[in-house]
Design an enzyme around this catalytic site. Sequence first.
Site: not given
Ligand code: ING
Length: 314
Positions: A47, A111, A128, A147, A173, A198
């Site tokens: 991503e 995205n 996304k 985001e 992601c 990411n």
């Molecule tokens: N990154 C993370 C993901 O969903 C996240 C954001 C991490 C949200 C952990 C909730 C919990 O893996 C992206 N870019 O979506």
Amino acid sequence: MARHMKIAAAQLGPLCLTDSREAAVKRLVALMREAHGQGARFVVFPELALSTFFPRWWLEDQAEVDRRFFEAAMPSAATQPLFDEGKRLGVGFYLGYGELIAADDRIRRFNTSILVGPDGVVIGKYRKIHLPGHAEHKPGAPFQHLEKKYFEVGDLGFRVWRFMDTITGMLICNDRRWPEAFRVLALQGAEVVALGFNTPTENLHYPEPPALRVHHHLIMAQSMAFQNAIWLVETAKCGVEDGFRMFGHSLIVAPSGEIAAKSTTEQDEVICFNCDIDLAQDLKRTMFDFAAHRRPEHYRLIVERVGAEVTPAN
Ligand code: ING
């Protein structure tokens, strides 16, 4: 004779604020060469693979953000070398990036990921849909996850394409946390799903053990692949970017739910596996024969209700 496709997850180590698109593309080209050298014909990049994970920053100069982190054309002069290399090597690829379009006198930002054939032609695009994080500035937080500020919710739906003798879908992601996304692709016949990510090692909301975040990543990938009988390729951008760590654990997961390959570093790294695309046939014919076993008449809440509400039967 079962169809096979050698697929690679081309994991990218850190990109910092000072790294240009051109620097990123150079590394992507090198990873593509490495993947081709291992026999891969389809390469899945992460991503937002052309820049640092900029949603971690509260940035107010939108023109600067657009200039540095969004692509108004794909390919462009900066990204053309990747398309040229793919065509030269006969390798198709998935690429995640920030997409900017000036449409009907307003600018829209997504995205985005694209599926590019071995002839260098863009076959499909996904924007996304599950945007995590927040839109407002959290000055007290150790970092942001903006985001919802920088991107619009994707407007192209979850789709699959005929791709190099397979039916391939794309996600990005956070989508991997929502079973509905995979099921919609599987209901369209997806055999392979490519997903770049990411994922910060730390949780900005509360002190969650980093090992737990990786645990979640691993169980989700295995269960989504198995429950939808798909090959699932998940590729990280990872490592410490400007002091902020994101985890690796790029994966190639078989329809059986078994991890066929996994990265072992948080740097540029290629993992590759000779995927038997027809491996899922037995599952799709028996356990996960959707037509024989699914009961949508009992699933209505999944579509009609957004948040959970307590509605007990007694
Ligand atoms: N990154 C993370 C993901 O969903 C996240 C954001 C991490 C949200 C952990 C909730 C919990 O893996 C992206 N870019 O979506």
